[in-house]
Design an enzyme around this catalytic site. Structure first.
Site, PDB file in Angstrom:
ATOM      1  N   ASN A 382     -51.431  78.442  99.370  1.00  0.00           N
ATOM      2  CA  ASN A 382     -50.003  78.569  99.059  1.00  0.00           C
ATOM      3  C   ASN A 382     -49.345  77.193  99.065  1.00  0.00           C
ATOM      4  O   ASN A 382     -49.458  76.450 100.049  1.00  0.00           O
ATOM      5  CB  ASN A 382     -49.306  79.455 100.102  1.00  0.00           C
ATOM      6  CG  ASN A 382     -47.803  79.496  99.906  1.00  0.00           C
ATOM      7  OD1 ASN A 382     -47.315  80.142  98.996  1.00  0.00           O
ATOM      8  ND2 ASN A 382     -47.070  78.785 100.750  1.00  0.00           N
ATOM      9  N   GLU A 383     -48.690  76.846  97.960  1.00  0.00           N
ATOM     10  CA  GLU A 383     -47.915  75.604  97.831  1.00  0.00           C
ATOM     11  C   GLU A 383     -48.683  74.384  98.326  1.00  0.00           C
ATOM     12  O   GLU A 383     -48.108  73.475  98.926  1.00  0.00           O
ATOM     13  CB  GLU A 383     -46.583  75.740  98.581  1.00  0.00           C
ATOM     14  CG  GLU A 383     -45.654  76.787  97.982  1.00  0.00           C
ATOM     15  CD  GLU A 383     -44.239  76.720  98.540  1.00  0.00           C
ATOM     16  OE1 GLU A 383     -44.047  76.129  99.618  1.00  0.00           O
ATOM     17  OE2 GLU A 383     -43.327  77.265  97.900  1.00  0.00           O
ATOM     18  N   ASN A 437     -44.117  79.769  92.979  1.00  0.00           N
ATOM     19  CA  ASN A 437     -42.985  79.932  93.893  1.00  0.00           C
ATOM     20  C   ASN A 437     -41.820  79.128  93.321  1.00  0.00           C
ATOM     21  O   ASN A 437     -41.801  77.903  93.428  1.00  0.00           O
ATOM     22  CB  ASN A 437     -43.328  79.410  95.294  1.00  0.00           C
ATOM     23  CG  ASN A 437     -44.477  80.155  95.937  1.00  0.00           C
ATOM     24  OD1 ASN A 437     -44.930  81.173  95.430  1.00  0.00           O
ATOM     25  ND2 ASN A 437     -44.957  79.659  97.064  1.00  0.00           N
ATOM     26  N   TYR A 443     -32.764  76.015  95.531  1.00  0.00           N
ATOM     27  CA  TYR A 443     -33.100  74.639  95.903  1.00  0.00           C
ATOM     28  C   TYR A 443     -32.839  73.673  94.761  1.00  0.00           C
ATOM     29  O   TYR A 443     -32.731  72.471  94.974  1.00  0.00           O
ATOM     30  CB  TYR A 443     -34.559  74.539  96.337  1.00  0.00           C
ATOM     31  CG  TYR A 443     -34.842  75.216  97.654  1.00  0.00           C
ATOM     32  CD1 TYR A 443     -34.099  74.907  98.787  1.00  0.00           C
ATOM     33  CD2 TYR A 443     -35.836  76.168  97.770  1.00  0.00           C
ATOM     34  CE1 TYR A 443     -34.343  75.526  99.992  1.00  0.00           C
ATOM     35  CE2 TYR A 443     -36.095  76.797  98.983  1.00  0.00           C
ATOM     36  CZ  TYR A 443     -35.349  76.472 100.087  1.00  0.00           C
ATOM     37  OH  TYR A 443     -35.596  77.089 101.279  1.00  0.00           O
ATOM     38  N   TRP A 517     -38.916  86.646  98.011  1.00  0.00           N
ATOM     39  CA  TRP A 517     -39.029  85.939  99.283  1.00  0.00           C
ATOM     40  C   TRP A 517     -37.700  86.071 100.003  1.00  0.00           C
ATOM     41  O   TRP A 517     -36.758  85.424  99.640  1.00  0.00           O
ATOM     42  CB  TRP A 517     -39.376  84.466  99.067  1.00  0.00           C
ATOM     43  CG  TRP A 517     -39.773  83.803 100.340  1.00  0.00           C
ATOM     44  CD1 TRP A 517     -39.012  82.993 101.134  1.00  0.00           C
ATOM     45  CD2 TRP A 517     -41.032  83.912 100.994  1.00  0.00           C
ATOM     46  NE1 TRP A 517     -39.707  82.587 102.232  1.00  0.00           N
ATOM     47  CE2 TRP A 517     -40.965  83.140 102.179  1.00  0.00           C
ATOM     48  CE3 TRP A 517     -42.218  84.599 100.727  1.00  0.00           C
ATOM     49  CZ2 TRP A 517     -42.024  83.024 103.071  1.00  0.00           C
ATOM     50  CZ3 TRP A 517     -43.273  84.483 101.595  1.00  0.00           C
ATOM     51  CH2 TRP A 517     -43.165  83.696 102.755  1.00  0.00           C
ATOM     52  N   LYS A 538     -33.570  84.339 103.921  1.00  0.00           N
ATOM     53  CA  LYS A 538     -33.690  84.819 102.541  1.00  0.00           C
ATOM     54  C   LYS A 538     -34.039  86.306 102.475  1.00  0.00           C
ATOM     55  O   LYS A 538     -34.210  86.853 101.378  1.00  0.00           O
ATOM     56  CB  LYS A 538     -34.739  84.017 101.781  1.00  0.00           C
ATOM     57  CG  LYS A 538     -34.375  82.543 101.578  1.00  0.00           C
ATOM     58  CD  LYS A 538     -35.391  81.846 100.701  1.00  0.00           C
ATOM     59  CE  LYS A 538     -35.068  80.378 100.557  1.00  0.00           C
ATOM     60  NZ  LYS A 538     -35.231  79.627 101.802  1.00  0.00           N
TER      61      LYS A 538
END
Length: 755
Positions: A382-383, A437, A443, A517, A538
């Site tokens: 992930n990321e 994502n 952001y 998310w 969130k």
């Protein structure tokens, strides 16, 4: 036969590294499992939480034997994040990884006529070889899932192979309408006198298939005619049992609940289950609750799953680690398609031992959870490009993907990309499907950027199955106003954002999955945003599960088939102005709104209905009627709305940016940026700039003003972001960064000489 003894009651615990006791301590705290020492400080807003090596102790009696020579195992369902287990003063096992089951044979260390002392040392301290190392959630420490003793005869189904159940079942649907159940069990300590008897039972308890195999060759295929499929709306489960027998005696037995289904992904058709195109639309979930941390009971896991089912979701991404067997069981029973993943997240450690930890955690994830029909995807990272890309990172991913395919060729592999992962690059062909994502509209960028970006990627890569593994924005139920905007943390902006996103995905069924998310607010001790510290806000639901935010009902209107209507803004209870807007969500074609008993208007719309009303002085009743369903709220008309409705930082940030520009003076935005040698600039990483207090103060202020985040070396998510620079922040934040702001920072930085 196998005996399982639950050991969750009356443990002794000490929150310091007290060392290994020789007898049961009398001056330690008495606690029950599940337990974490970070139940409060893991998300209480104090900015950090206790990371240490702490001790649990309990006495137990040796289980009575059914046969001579029984073996006794200790089973730790999870221990965050590293654990060493001792019995009567001797170490029996050390385990790295905070989310999986592990066991050890303790037979030879147990005393039959005396009490035995079981001690577990747990640590959630950072260890370079253990993932996760840096991530946007709290790493809770403790024995947070429970402990068992398991007693089995010398001949038994294997308990030690990566914590697995000892049985593996692969139901394969046949074209004739039946199904072939491919079964294998793993037997230890048996000779030629032992056999394994298999039985398959339907949901009603009727035996529908059986077979018998010698204990040294247990593989078998059993045909079941007219097999019922495991469907999302009808998750039919079969029970497969394996009985280890010698002549006329049963020695050990294991079982698994399984489902018959086929599934695939197509770049243009999305997810397909049992031949039916079914876009996966759902949520991600973390496993913690307010002031409980991750020490949840079975009922609490099921409560979470039922709340997600009520939403109408058909998929859950279980981020970012292996979850409790209780939750996977709930997903099997309720009909969710699950993405299960390992905590290989954010930043790759180049240490080869860290890669071995990824391999170990992936083996545990797959071997322990192979039989769950809900799981269709194994996630391998992930990321991970937050920490940058390298040839080693790509090769490590290739190895993990190959391992997943070797252990389980029946499921698809997946990866969740951080938003700035390039559209072109080697990361897109590593797994069967990919997901991004993206937080356009929070952001950085605008919410309206999401659809065009997805279309662009799909056009460039028509052969790739694309999903959205994370998207969302903070919603704090204190903040409200008539003109919601990005980064105001209001419940209204969160709802508007999700209105848009739900429509984006509804119009693009080729997106194989989308995962909000997050379903629930969750603990992240390093966070300090929107006036709520220690948490990521969130969630569609608050961390205590008490309040469903308006955004929750956006998706209920889109996904839940049962008639529903919801009037938004019940916490925006005091309103000023001549008129106010009333938003209503419903899956019905028309909604009629009433104000104080009088009809205002009847509207036809798709999911979102918007009315404008003039409130009378004092209290007002707002009622929405959609067919047979109704919902109402009470609003008060006031001269001035409460100050608490507005995040104070909204004004502070605007003033801060304005003051910054005044300080810098006139800017020539057409002039090229300068990067003189030996001076700091926006190209330098945060880690490099942090070496200079003066330069880093400038960067800290800039990030706080643009992203509303505080960065501090060695704290919070520093390891995730230390390799970033302000150019990258500008690319992430997009339109949220005022024109000329980054250029003005560069002007200040290039005045400071590097040491």
């Amino acid at each position: 036969m196998r005996k399982i003894v639950n050991l969750n009651k009356n443990w002794k615990f000490i929150q310091k590294d007290a060392g290994l006791p020789t007898t049961l301590p009398t001056n330690w705290q008495t606690i029950d499992l599940p337990h974490t020492w970070n139940a409060v400080d893991g998300h209480d807003g104090n900015g950090s939480y206790d990371k240490g090596r702490y001790w649990y102790a309990k006495t137990f009696d040796m289980p009575k034997q059914s046969f001579g020579g029984d073996r006794v195992f200790v089973e730790i369902l999870a221990a965050g994040q590293q654990a060493t287990v001792y019995v009567n003063g001797t170490e029996v096992i050390y385990h790295e990884g905070g989310y999986s089951t592990f066991r050890a044979d303790i037979t030879d260390l147990c005393k039959e006529e005396e009490e035995n002392l079981l001690v577990v040392a747990c640590s959630n301290e950072r260890k370079e070889s253990v993932y996760p190392q840096s991530a946007d959630f709290t790493f809770y420490g403790g024995l947070y899932r429970g402990v068992n003793l398991i007693s089995v005869p010398e001949a038994h189904f294997d308990l030690e192979y990566y914590g697995g159940p000892g049985i593996q079942v692969t139901p394969v649907p046949c074209e004739c309408g039946g199904a072939e159940f491919e079964i294998v069990t793993y037997v230890k300590g048996a000779d030629e006198n032992f056999t394994v008897l298999y039985s398959i039972y339907d949901k009603e308890g009727n035996e529908v298939g059986a077979a018998c195999r010698p204990a040294d060759d247990t593989r078998v295929k059993i045909y079941v005619p007219d097999a019922k499929k495991w469907e999302i709306d009808d998750p039919y489960l079969y029970t497969v049992t394996a009985n280890l027998q010698r002549r006329n005696e049963s020695f050990d037995e294991v079982s698994a609940q399984v489902g018959v289904r086929s599934f695939s992904c197509d770049p243009n058709k999305g997810f397909i289950i049992n031949g039916k195109e079914t876009p996966l639309r759902g949520v991600s979930r973390h496993q913690d609750r307010l002031y409980e941390g991750n020490a949840l009971t079975r009922e609490e896991h099921y409560e979470d799953a039922r709340m997600i089912k009520e939403l109408g979701a058909n998929t859950i991404r279980l981020a970012h680690y292996q979850h409790s067997q209780d939750f996977y069981d709930a997903c099997d029973e309720l009909g969710f398609v699950v993405w299960a993943e390992i905590p290989f997240i954010s930043v790759m450690n180049k240490d080869p031992q860290a890669h071995q930890n990824c391999i170990s955690q992936l083996k545990e994830l797959i071997i322990q959870n192979y039989n769950h029909p809900s799981i269709c995807f194994w996630g391998i990272s992930n990321e991970i490009l937050i920490g940058g890309i390298s040839e080693q990172l790509v090769e490590n991913h290739k190895e993990l993907n190959a391992l997943a395919k070797e252990l389980d060729p029946t499921r698809l592999t997946a990866i969740a990309h951080v938003s700035m992962t390039p559209v072109e690059g080697p990361m897109h062909t590593l797994t069967d499907v990919i997901s991004y994502n993206h937080y356009f509209g929070w952001y950085g960028g605008k919410m309206e950027d999401n659809g065009p970006w997805l279309d662009m990627f799909h056009e460039k890569h028509p052969d790739l199955c694309l999903g959205m593994s994370e998207y969302g924005c903070e919603g704090i139920i204190t903040y409200h106003g008539p003109n919601p905007q990005c980064k105001d943390y209001s419940e209204e902006y969160q709802a508007l954002y999700h209105e848009h996103m739900a429509k984006v995905f509804d119009e693009r069924p080729w997106i194989w999955s989308s995962h909000v998310w997050n379903m629930f607010d969750f603990g992240c001790a390093a966070r300090d945003e929107g006036g709520v510290s220690g948490r990521n806000n969130k969630g569609l639901v608050t961390m205590d599960r008490k309040t469903k935010k308006d955004s929750y009902y956006v998706y209920k209107a889109y996904w839940n088939k049962e008639p529903m209507v919801h009037v938004c803004g019940r916490r925006y209870a005091q309103r000023a102005g001549e008129t106010t807007q009333i938003r209503v969500y419903s899956n019905q074609p028309t909604v009629t709104l009433y104000l104080n008993g009088e009809k205002v208007e009847e509207q036809s719309a798709d999911k979102v209905f918007v009315f404008t009303v003039a409130l009378k002085e004092g209290h007002n009743t707002v009622l929405a009627v959609a067919g047979d369903v109704k919902d109402s709220i009470t609003l008060e008309k006031v001269e001035k709305e409460p100050e608490v409705y507005v995040l104070p930082e909204m004004n502070e940030r605007a003033e801060g940016v304005a003051n910054w520009f005044k300080m810098v003076g006139d800017l020539d935005l057409d002039a090229p940026l300068e990067f003189p040698e030996g001076m700091y600039s926006i190209k330098d990483t945060f880690e490099e700039i942090a070496k200079c207090e003066e330069a880093f103060e400038i960067v800290q202020n800039a990030v706080k003003l643009t992203m509303n985040m505080k960065i501090t070396p060695g704290e919070g998510m520093w390891d995730m972001i230390k390799g970033m620079n302000l150019e990258r922040v500008r690319d992430m934040a997009g339109s949220m960064v005022p024109e000329g702001f980054i250029e003005s920072i560069n002007i200040k930085l290039i005045e400071i000489e590097k040491n």
